[in-house]
Design a protein around this motif. Structure first.
Motif, PDB file in Angstrom:
ATOM      1  N   LEU A   8       0.822  -1.208   0.000  1.00  0.00           N
ATOM      2  CA  LEU A   8       0.000   0.000   0.000  1.00  0.00           C
ATOM      3  C   LEU A   8       0.858   1.260   0.000  1.00  0.00           C
ATOM      4  O   LEU A   8       0.593   2.196  -0.752  1.00  0.00           O
ATOM      5  N   THR A   9       1.879   1.301   0.843  1.00  0.00           N
ATOM      6  CA  THR A   9       2.720   2.505   0.904  1.00  0.00           C
ATOM      7  C   THR A   9       3.450   2.719  -0.415  1.00  0.00           C
ATOM      8  O   THR A   9       3.627   3.857  -0.849  1.00  0.00           O
ATOM      9  N   ARG A  10       3.869   1.646  -1.066  1.00  0.00           N
ATOM     10  CA  ARG A  10       4.528   1.788  -2.370  1.00  0.00           C
ATOM     11  C   ARG A  10       3.545   2.275  -3.436  1.00  0.00           C
ATOM     12  O   ARG A  10       3.896   3.091  -4.279  1.00  0.00           O
ATOM     13  N   GLU A  11       2.314   1.751  -3.415  1.00  0.00           N
ATOM     14  CA  GLU A  11       1.295   2.193  -4.371  1.00  0.00           C
ATOM     15  C   GLU A  11       1.010   3.683  -4.233  1.00  0.00           C
ATOM     16  O   GLU A  11       0.748   4.364  -5.209  1.00  0.00           O
ATOM     17  N   ARG A  12       1.054   4.174  -3.010  1.00  0.00           N
ATOM     18  CA  ARG A  12       0.749   5.582  -2.753  1.00  0.00           C
ATOM     19  C   ARG A  12       1.995   6.453  -2.764  1.00  0.00           C
ATOM     20  O   ARG A  12       1.923   7.631  -2.423  1.00  0.00           O
ATOM     21  N   CYS A  13       3.139   5.879  -3.123  1.00  0.00           N
ATOM     22  CA  CYS A  13       4.417   6.610  -3.178  1.00  0.00           C
ATOM     23  C   CYS A  13       4.725   7.300  -1.852  1.00  0.00           C
ATOM     24  O   CYS A  13       5.249   8.410  -1.820  1.00  0.00           O
ATOM     25  N   ALA A  14       4.360   6.660  -0.767  1.00  0.00           N
ATOM     26  CA  ALA A  14       4.602   7.224   0.563  1.00  0.00           C
ATOM     27  C   ALA A  14       5.942   6.721   1.084  1.00  0.00           C
ATOM     28  O   ALA A  14       6.367   5.614   0.771  1.00  0.00           O
ATOM     29  N   LYS A  15       6.585   7.541   1.868  1.00  0.00           N
ATOM     30  CA  LYS A  15       7.861   7.154   2.464  1.00  0.00           C
ATOM     31  C   LYS A  15       7.691   6.692   3.902  1.00  0.00           C
ATOM     32  O   LYS A  15       8.581   6.095   4.472  1.00  0.00           O
ATOM     33  N   THR A  16       6.529   6.987   4.484  1.00  0.00           N
ATOM     34  CA  THR A  16       6.275   6.664   5.880  1.00  0.00           C
ATOM     35  C   THR A  16       4.993   5.855   6.001  1.00  0.00           C
ATOM     36  O   THR A  16       3.976   6.213   5.426  1.00  0.00           O
ATOM     37  N   LEU A  17       5.066   4.770   6.753  1.00  0.00           N
ATOM     38  CA  LEU A  17       3.884   3.972   7.057  1.00  0.00           C
ATOM     39  C   LEU A  17       3.142   4.659   8.198  1.00  0.00           C
ATOM     40  O   LEU A  17       3.723   4.920   9.256  1.00  0.00           O
ATOM     41  N   THR A  18       1.867   4.971   7.986  1.00  0.00           N
ATOM     42  CA  THR A  18       1.085   5.711   8.981  1.00  0.00           C
ATOM     43  C   THR A  18      -0.066   4.856   9.498  1.00  0.00           C
ATOM     44  O   THR A  18      -0.431   3.855   8.873  1.00  0.00           O
ATOM     45  N   PRO A  19      -0.682   5.264  10.615  1.00  0.00           N
ATOM     46  CA  PRO A  19      -1.857   4.544  11.105  1.00  0.00           C
ATOM     47  C   PRO A  19      -3.000   4.527  10.074  1.00  0.00           C
ATOM     48  O   PRO A  19      -3.776   3.574  10.022  1.00  0.00           O
ATOM     49  N   GLN A  20      -3.079   5.555   9.244  1.00  0.00           N
ATOM     50  CA  GLN A  20      -4.114   5.588   8.206  1.00  0.00           C
ATOM     51  C   GLN A  20      -3.905   4.467   7.189  1.00  0.00           C
ATOM     52  O   GLN A  20      -4.869   3.878   6.697  1.00  0.00           O
ATOM     53  N   HIS A  21      -2.650   4.168   6.858  1.00  0.00           N
ATOM     54  CA  HIS A  21      -2.361   3.056   5.951  1.00  0.00           C
ATOM     55  C   HIS A  21      -2.827   1.739   6.566  1.00  0.00           C
ATOM     56  O   HIS A  21      -3.450   0.912   5.899  1.00  0.00           O
ATOM     57  N   LEU A  22      -2.515   1.553   7.840  1.00  0.00           N
ATOM     58  CA  LEU A  22      -2.918   0.319   8.520  1.00  0.00           C
ATOM     59  C   LEU A  22      -4.438   0.205   8.572  1.00  0.00           C
ATOM     60  O   LEU A  22      -4.991  -0.879   8.378  1.00  0.00           O
ATOM     61  N   LYS A  23      -5.116   1.333   8.810  1.00  0.00           N
ATOM     62  CA  LYS A  23      -6.574   1.319   8.843  1.00  0.00           C
ATOM     63  C   LYS A  23      -7.134   0.893   7.487  1.00  0.00           C
ATOM     64  O   LYS A  23      -8.074   0.092   7.417  1.00  0.00           O
ATOM     65  N   GLN A  24      -6.548   1.405   6.417  1.00  0.00           N
ATOM     66  CA  GLN A  24      -7.034   1.044   5.084  1.00  0.00           C
ATOM     67  C   GLN A  24      -6.848  -0.446   4.817  1.00  0.00           C
ATOM     68  O   GLN A  24      -7.729  -1.101   4.267  1.00  0.00           O
ATOM     69  N   ILE A  25      -5.717  -1.003   5.235  1.00  0.00           N
ATOM     70  CA  ILE A  25      -5.467  -2.438   5.058  1.00  0.00           C
ATOM     71  C   ILE A  25      -6.506  -3.250   5.831  1.00  0.00           C
ATOM     72  O   ILE A  25      -7.077  -4.210   5.319  1.00  0.00           O
TER      73      ILE A  25
END
Length: 147
Positions: free
Chosen positions: A81-98
């Motif tokens: 997910l973080t790679r798809e969104r070109c994000a450099k930091t894993l956030t709680p929002q990413h975990l929530k989406q997963i």
């Protein structure tokens, strides 16, 4: 029935030795397990529940391995997910989406209910330009002109 040319005692001793070898090969060894999560800590957590009685030595090791496999799967999804969104930091929002997109993580939904939703891809904080700070001019102490 004893084979020809063999005495009863020899035949019996061979049978017993073979049987002993089979028993020893089936017995669990007292080796140390290579666990990433401390089995002693897992056992302590399990026994903090009043309903849990005795715990076999192998159970915390198996739970440790299961926990490792779960986290590996979860973090692979997070990395994707973080790679798809070109994000450099894993956030709680990413975990929530997963957690909300995969049914196998439904039991975690209550845990992330208070986390704000992840915005659209073009609103990622990680890709914004950093703000430029302006410096103030240094102030000089009041001068005493020869007084």
């Amino acid at each position: 029935s004893v084979p020809p040319g063999m005495k009863n005692k020899q035949w019996y001793q061979r049978r017993v030795r073979g049987h002993e070898r089979r028993l020893v090969s089936r017995m669990p060894s007292k080796k140390k397990y290579n666990a990433r999560f401390a089995p002693a800590r897992i056992k302590k957590i399990m026994q903090s529940d009043e309903e849990v009685g005795k715990v076999s030595a192998a159970v915390p090791v198996i739970i440790s391995k299961a926990l490792e496999m779960f986290l590996e799967s979860f973090l692979e999804n997070a990395d994707k997910l973080t790679r798809e969104r070109c994000a450099k930091t894993l956030t709680p929002q990413h975990l929530k989406q997963i957690i909300h997109t995969d049914n196998k993580y439904d039991f975690l939904k209550d845990l992330v209910s208070s986390v704000p939703e992840l915005g659209p891809e073009d609103e990622e904080d990680e890709v914004k330009e950093p703000a430029v700070r302006k410096r103030r001019k240094p102030t000089l102490p009041p001068s005493t002109n020869g007084v």
